[in-house]
Enzyme design. Sequence first.
Site, PDB file in Angstrom:
ATOM      1  N   ALA A   1      14.957   4.019  -3.116  1.00 26.65           N
ATOM      2  CA  ALA A   1      14.021   3.092  -3.776  1.00 26.65           C
ATOM      3  C   ALA A   1      13.968   3.445  -5.254  1.00 26.65           C
ATOM      4  O   ALA A   1      14.452   4.506  -5.669  1.00 26.65           O
ATOM      5  CB  ALA A   1      12.630   3.204  -3.170  1.00 26.65           C
ATOM      6  N   LYS A   2      13.437   2.589  -6.036  1.00 30.94           N
ATOM      7  CA  LYS A   2      13.160   2.896  -7.446  1.00 30.94           C
ATOM      8  C   LYS A   2      12.064   1.960  -7.909  1.00 30.94           C
ATOM      9  O   LYS A   2      11.917   0.849  -7.401  1.00 30.94           O
ATOM     10  CB  LYS A   2      14.419   2.667  -8.294  1.00 30.94           C
ATOM     11  CG  LYS A   2      14.439   3.493  -9.538  1.00 30.94           C
ATOM     12  CD  LYS A   2      14.772   4.935  -9.188  1.00 30.94           C
ATOM     13  CE  LYS A   2      14.888   5.825 -10.397  1.00 30.94           C
ATOM     14  NZ  LYS A   2      15.423   7.150 -10.001  1.00 30.94           N
ATOM     15  N   GLY A   3      11.292   2.426  -8.904  1.00 33.08           N
ATOM     16  CA  GLY A   3      10.255   1.589  -9.481  1.00 33.08           C
ATOM     17  C   GLY A   3      10.308   1.679 -10.989  1.00 33.08           C
ATOM     18  O   GLY A   3      10.942   2.590 -11.532  1.00 33.08           O
TER      19      GLY A   3
END
Length: 418
Positions: free
Chosen positions: A107-109
């Site tokens: 994931a990444k934000g």
Amino acid sequence: MKGLTENPIFQMACQQFDAAADHLQIPQGERERTKWPKRLITVTVPVQMDTGETKVFYGYRVQHHLTLGPTKGGLRFHPAVDIGEVAALAMWMSWKCALVGLPYGGAKGGITCDPNKLSVGETERLTRRYTMEMIPFIGSHVDVMAPDMGTNEQTMAWMMDTYSAQVGRAEPSIVTGKPVSIGGSLGRRESTGRGVSFLADRAADILKLPNDSRVIIQGFGNVGSVAAYSLAKYGNKIIGVGDRSGAIYNAGGLNIVTLHAHFQTHGTLEGYSEGDFITNDDLLIQECEILVPAALERVITEKNAGKLKCRILAEGANGPTTPAADAILRQRDDVYIIPDILCNAGGVIVSYFEWVQDLQNFFWSEVEVFDKLYRILTHSFDQVLKEAKVRKVDHRTAALSLGIQKVVEAKKIRGLFP
Ligand code: NAD
């Protein structure tokens, strides 16, 4: 997925995936199922600025796959953040976690903002509001964030506090990379930089490079500064360091302690007197044995790949080398690449340790943390070298193939529902 597919960083991640998928001969259906991100979340984040005005920021979170466990990945504050960059970084996290054997999807934000132009109060309000907007989509067994560019332990502490206040109990395992005093792990802050230098040192041994190899590092944040200290500790000579303001170069070697002190006082490398101030472009093509990009993506391109004068390219940053640059480096055959998903995996490995410690409420010593980290890195490095040798492919294709293959297999064995 229009918008996403037009983004050059996402295109780069897809190109890398396609090359590895070709190599693995993954059938089209499984290829599609493995490649595309499962969830793309975009939020608006209204923040009251110190002036009293309300400003709306754009925030993102991409959860690439949920097949092997919760998703895991950093949160980035940077002006260039957009959904395409975040999706590419989420994809790379998936292959990285699988390569080193962690029970996570990637994931990444990110939030599109310039953290250098925000006050502490504004940063806190931005972080807390973003966390609130994300609450329906995150959880200790759903998606766990960590620091990345522009964020740090303090950011994670605010996220943990905001989430905990909402659920009515302290929930340290909602983020990793938080301060040790609230459930962080010893060694997490140094883990990425120390992992980079550990692997660069192993590669230097393989290539029989001198113990006092010359090192150049682009980026002097969490990863770059720790890698600088750690590589210097191994006996290497740091001759160049860059950050967003430019770079300091001294062929005779830089004193990392005084350079760091200058950086901490002035917030920039500019003005440090014991070296020449050069551009980041020039920094990357100076002669050295070990080059560590530890800042942004796509800094090694078709324009400078032919001009690199290093023996080891230790990728501390995510995605620093474009596929076009890779093609040039493959032809040259004199640059030993430690690909990003292996080289900077120390961060997510110790994040995993932190998550495990939080869930068990049982904390480890720093020696235990680094002992376990170096074992995993050594095993993963050896696997990548073996795969590259057996299949006659470059290190990046080998590393990506090992990671992607594990995700494909997991999806296959779980089946398609309904
Ligand atoms: P950071 O914010 O602590 O530091 C970033 C550094 O990059 C700063 O020194 C900044 O001045 C420099 N920089 C920014 N823009 C630049 C530009 N245009 N030219 C040159 N330098 C520039 O970030 P970090 O946590 O050290 O992350 C650096 C890289 O490492 C990122 O690619 C990140 O995704 C990757 N990474 C970080 C971790 C981690 O644990 N922090 C883990 C794995 C990978």
